[in-house]
Each structure stands twice: as C-alpha cells, then as structure tokens.
Design a protein around this motif. Structure first.
Motif, short mmCIF file in Angstrom:
data_model
loop_
_atom_site.label_atom_id
_atom_site.label_comp_id
_atom_site.label_asym_id
_atom_site.label_seq_id
_atom_site.Cartn_x
_atom_site.Cartn_y
_atom_site.Cartn_z
N TYR A 1 16.01 -15.76 -61.98
CA TYR A 1 17.09 -15.21 -62.79
C TYR A 1 17.40 -16.09 -64.00
CZ TYR A 1 17.76 -11.28 -59.73
OH TYR A 1 17.56 -10.10 -59.05
N SER A 2 17.18 -17.40 -63.87
CA SER A 2 17.35 -18.29 -65.03
C SER A 2 16.29 -17.98 -66.08
CB SER A 2 17.23 -19.76 -64.60
OG SER A 2 18.28 -20.09 -63.74
N ALA A 3 15.06 -17.74 -65.61
CA ALA A 3 13.99 -17.37 -66.55
C ALA A 3 14.36 -16.08 -67.27
CB ALA A 3 12.66 -17.22 -65.80
N ARG A 4 14.89 -15.14 -66.52
CA ARG A 4 15.31 -13.85 -67.08
C ARG A 4 16.42 -14.05 -68.12
NH1 ARG A 4 13.42 -8.79 -67.83
NH2 ARG A 4 15.12 -7.31 -68.01
N ALA A 5 17.36 -14.95 -67.79
CA ALA A 5 18.52 -15.17 -68.66
C ALA A 5 18.21 -16.12 -69.82
CB ALA A 5 19.67 -15.74 -67.84
N GLY A 6 17.10 -16.85 -69.71
CA GLY A 6 16.72 -17.77 -70.78
C GLY A 6 17.46 -19.09 -70.75
N ILE A 7 17.86 -19.54 -69.54
CA ILE A 7 18.50 -20.86 -69.44
C ILE A 7 17.69 -21.75 -68.48
CG2 ILE A 7 20.80 -19.94 -69.93
CD1 ILE A 7 21.49 -20.38 -66.96
N THR A 8 17.92 -23.06 -68.56
CA THR A 8 17.19 -24.02 -67.73
C THR A 8 17.75 -24.03 -66.31
OG1 THR A 8 16.91 -25.39 -69.68
CG2 THR A 8 16.48 -26.45 -67.57
N CYS A 9 16.85 -24.19 -65.34
CA CYS A 9 17.26 -24.23 -63.94
C CYS A 9 16.80 -25.53 -63.30
CB CYS A 9 16.65 -23.03 -63.20
SG CYS A 9 17.01 -23.00 -61.44
N PHE A 10 17.73 -26.24 -62.69
CA PHE A 10 17.41 -27.47 -61.96
C PHE A 10 17.58 -27.20 -60.46
CE2 PHE A 10 18.86 -28.94 -66.13
CZ PHE A 10 17.81 -29.78 -66.49
N VAL A 11 16.57 -27.55 -59.69
CA VAL A 11 16.57 -27.30 -58.26
C VAL A 11 16.50 -28.63 -57.52
CG1 VAL A 11 15.23 -26.31 -56.37
CG2 VAL A 11 15.49 -25.03 -58.49
N VAL A 12 17.51 -28.91 -56.69
CA VAL A 12 17.55 -30.17 -55.94
C VAL A 12 17.17 -29.85 -54.49
CG1 VAL A 12 18.95 -32.18 -55.34
CG2 VAL A 12 19.43 -30.91 -57.45
N VAL A 13 16.05 -30.43 -54.02
CA VAL A 13 15.56 -30.12 -52.68
C VAL A 13 15.34 -31.39 -51.86
CG1 VAL A 13 14.42 -27.96 -53.39
CG2 VAL A 13 13.11 -30.08 -53.33
N PRO A 14 15.57 -31.29 -50.53
CA PRO A 14 15.23 -32.42 -49.67
C PRO A 14 13.71 -32.61 -49.68
CG PRO A 14 16.60 -30.80 -48.52
CD PRO A 14 16.14 -30.16 -49.78
N VAL A 15 13.24 -33.84 -49.81
CA VAL A 15 11.81 -34.09 -49.93
C VAL A 15 11.04 -33.52 -48.73
CG1 VAL A 15 11.93 -36.42 -48.89
CG2 VAL A 15 10.04 -35.84 -50.42
N GLY A 16 9.99 -32.76 -49.05
CA GLY A 16 9.12 -32.20 -48.02
C GLY A 16 9.71 -31.06 -47.22
N LYS A 17 10.88 -30.53 -47.62
CA LYS A 17 11.56 -29.52 -46.79
C LYS A 17 11.62 -28.14 -47.45
CE LYS A 17 12.80 -32.29 -43.38
NZ LYS A 17 12.24 -32.16 -42.04
N ILE A 18 10.75 -27.90 -48.42
CA ILE A 18 10.73 -26.57 -49.05
C ILE A 18 9.45 -25.87 -48.64
CG2 ILE A 18 9.79 -27.51 -51.22
CD1 ILE A 18 11.38 -25.29 -52.70
N ALA A 19 9.58 -24.62 -48.16
CA ALA A 19 8.40 -23.87 -47.72
C ALA A 19 7.48 -23.57 -48.91
CB ALA A 19 8.84 -22.57 -47.05
N LEU A 20 6.18 -23.56 -48.64
CA LEU A 20 5.17 -23.41 -49.68
C LEU A 20 5.39 -22.19 -50.56
CD1 LEU A 20 2.46 -24.41 -50.86
CD2 LEU A 20 1.31 -22.98 -49.18
N GLY A 21 5.63 -21.02 -49.93
CA GLY A 21 5.79 -19.78 -50.70
C GLY A 21 6.95 -19.85 -51.68
N LYS A 22 7.98 -20.61 -51.33
CA LYS A 22 9.16 -20.73 -52.19
C LYS A 22 8.95 -21.75 -53.30
CE LYS A 22 11.64 -19.61 -48.01
NZ LYS A 22 12.54 -20.04 -46.96
N ALA A 23 8.28 -22.86 -52.95
CA ALA A 23 7.99 -23.89 -53.97
C ALA A 23 7.12 -23.30 -55.07
CB ALA A 23 7.29 -25.08 -53.32
N VAL A 24 6.16 -22.47 -54.69
CA VAL A 24 5.26 -21.82 -55.65
C VAL A 24 6.07 -20.96 -56.62
CG1 VAL A 24 3.49 -20.03 -55.86
CG2 VAL A 24 3.19 -21.87 -54.21
N GLN A 25 7.04 -20.21 -56.10
CA GLN A 25 7.87 -19.36 -56.97
C GLN A 25 8.64 -20.19 -57.99
OE1 GLN A 25 9.73 -17.13 -53.47
NE2 GLN A 25 9.78 -15.57 -55.05
#
Length: 361
Positions: free
Chosen positions: A100-124
């Motif tokens: 939705y940030s890409a759609r809106a044209g603004i920057t998106c910062f994502v803070v994740v616990p190291v090694g705890k994001i599922a592959l399919g989601k990290a790819v997105q």
C-alpha cells in the motif's frame, strides 16, 4: 474522481465509506481489497457438527486480512501529509504496508525480529521496495521501537494495529460475513496474535447490530498458539515460539479489545498446539481445497478441539482464514517432498496411478 479497480472491487473505503473515518477521495490508496469469499466446508462441518463457512482473507491483494486495515491507515496517513510509514511485523503487516505504501508513493520502513519473518512475506516486502530493518529482539521490542519512531519523527505514520484506523478497516470483514449469510453467524472463530483482528470483528458485529441490521452478534472464539498464548495464561511471553509465525506474539497490543470481545460476546480465548494447527492446515487444504498459512488454521484447529471435548458451537459458524498458504511455503516443504522420478513410459505412469488410493469423500 480517483482511479478505481475494475470489475466491481471498489475497495473497502468506497464500499463502506459511511462506517469509516473521513478520507478525502484523492487520498484513497486502494488495491481493490475486500469482497473475499465465504466458502462452505461440508466435510469439516460434519466433523464439527455445525454448518461451517471459511472466510478466506488470503484472497486480498497482498494475500492477508491486513489489507483491509492498511488501506484505511495509509489513506489517512496520506491525507495528513505523512512522508513515510513504519511498522513492526512478523510478516503480513509488512507485506501489506509495503504494497500500500508503493501504491501511495511513500516510503515504508519494516522493523522485524531477526530471522523471524516467513519467506513468502519477506519476498513481498523486498519486491515492493520497502526498507527492512532486522533487529536483535522480538516482535514486542520491534513494536515499541516503531511506536517511538512515529512519535518522535512526526511525519512518519505507525501502521500497526495499535493505529485505530487499522481496526476500523478490518471491521469491514464482519459486514461482509453478515451480508453473505443474510445474518450474523452464531459463532466466529479466528486466530489471535496481536489481537487486533478479534477486536475489529467484534466492533463490526456490534455496529451492525446497533445500526438495526441484526438483533444478534456471534460468540467470538479466539485461539492462540500454545507457545504464544499470553491471553490464555494471563502473562506475557518473553520468547514466544510457534510454527504459526503470524501469531508468534508474546505481548498483544490489542489485549484489552480481545478480552472485551470474549467477555461481551460470551465467547472464549483458548490455545491450540502447533501439532493441532498443522493438522488443521492440512485438513483445510485436503478436505476443503483451501490452502492457508499455519496461523490461519488456528481457528479451525480450535473448533475441532472444542468438538472433541463436546463443546463445539452450534448453528452457523464462520472461521476466519487470515492469510494464504503461499505466505509460508517453508512449513509445507519441511514436511513433504517431491517423489522420485519414474521412466517416461505409459507402463511406469499407470503403475504409479494404480497405487494411488481414491480420495475420501
């Protein structure tokens, strides 16, 4: 008038504008979310002893329920002049916020616990060009940091479910359920992690009833993974662990909303084991044809557990499947593999086919 999605999928803001906070037309960031299918599950209904429907939120644009809240949160951020957004995430929030940030044209910062994001989601997240920041800490630490960033930097919007706009958008799913069934269900089962979704569904059902469209509201049945079940045990989990990564949260931000939903609806919040979750995920795929991510199966796992204990809800029951199975391919791949090849002959092919048992049904 802004550009609309074709084919009738207007997105939840335009469809439910009167139920949502005010958003100017030019600020709307939509990908045509909502209008997800409600799928009857006859074979699972037999096991449950009730008529079970599956609300498959994996059919949203970024393949999870988070899109409903994200369209409202991002649109409101645009309307107030935000230059960027930030979120803590175990995956689905990050995937949705980045889209939705890409759609809106603004920057998106994502803070994740190291090694705890599922592959399919990290790819997105990477595909949409969001900035991933991995921290050496758990989800709860990531959320605290994200909140502080939003507070102190001013022009950065926090788009986690502690943002009330997220809850407002997510409540629209309960309206769709009522519209599809012609009335509210008798019970609604769903996974509980950060607890924003159970809070949002209950708000939607209450508003539907208060508007005079129904006399009743469903019992809310929330299910946490045993290794991340702070609402069940009554204390936060410092190091939550479960195969259901989307609900691997030790200190739910929407705790009070979830407990109120349980209390006011005469419902419950209980836990299920990882084994029960994976069994329900496999059953949904093989007996209902719906492939959801592990966390999504927690609701069905909980319903089956209640049925085994003679406590299953009666009547019309809806289980919310919060995300698509392709979000977390590793879980399936770790439990199965492709078969060994056979020669490219008719005999070899029919030999294998004759060994296949007919499907149950």
């Amino acid at each position: 008038m802004g550009v609309q999605a074709l084919g009738g999928r207007r997105g939840v803001i335009r469809k439910y504008r009167d139920w949502l906070p005010e958003i100017p037309e030019e600020a709307i960031a939509t990908l045509g979310e909502g209008d997800t299918p409600l799928i009857e599950a006859p074979r699972l209904s037999e096991k449950l002893g009730a008529r079970l429907y599956l609300k498959f939120e994996g059919m949203n644009p970024s393949a999870s329920f988070k899109d409903r809240g994200m369209t409202v949160a991002l649109s409101r951020a645009i309307a107030t002049g935000s230059r960027a957004c930030v979120c803590a995430s175990t995956g689905n929030t990050a995937a949705s916020a980045s889209a939705y940030s890409a759609r809106a044209g603004i920057t998106c910062f994502v803070v994740v616990p190291v090694g705890k994001i599922a592959l399919g989601k990290a790819v997105q997240v990477l595909a949409h060009g969001a900035k991933i920041i991995q921290i050496e800490g758990n989800f709860d630490a990531a959320l605290k940091l994200s909140q502080r960033v939003a507070e102190e930097l001013g022009n950065v919007s926090l788009v986690n479910s502690v943002n009330p706009d997220r809850i407002e958008g997510q409540k629209t799913a309960s309206f769709e359920v009522c519209e599809a069934l012609g009335r509210p269900p008798d019970a609604l089962a769903l996974p509980v992690g950060n607890a924003g979704n159970i809070t949002a569904y209950w708000r939607g059902f209450k508003e539907w009833r208060e508007a005079g469209y129904a006399d009743t509201a469903p019992r809310m049945l929330g299910f946490q993974a045993e290794g991340a079940s702070p609402l069940v045990t009554g204390h936060d989990f410092e190091s939550p662990e479960t195969v259901a990564s989307a609900i691997r949260i030790g200190a739910p931000a929407s705790k009070e909303g979830a407990l109120a939903a349980m209390r006011e609806s005469g419902g419950l919040i209980e836990s299920v084991t990882d084994e029960e979750i994976l069994e329900a995920q496999a059953m949904l795929a093989r007996e209902a044809g719906v492939f959801c991510e592990p966390a999504s199966a927690a609701g069905v796992a909980g319903l089956l557990k209640l049925a085994r204990e003679g406590r299953a809800p009666e009547g019309l029951v809806v289980s919310v499947l919060t995300g698509h199975g392709l979000k977390d391919p590793d879980t399936i791949l770790s439990r199965t593999s492709l078969p060994e090849p056979v020669p490219a002959t008719f005999e070899a092919l029919t030999g294998v086919m004759q060994r296949v048992e007919p499907a149950a049904g």
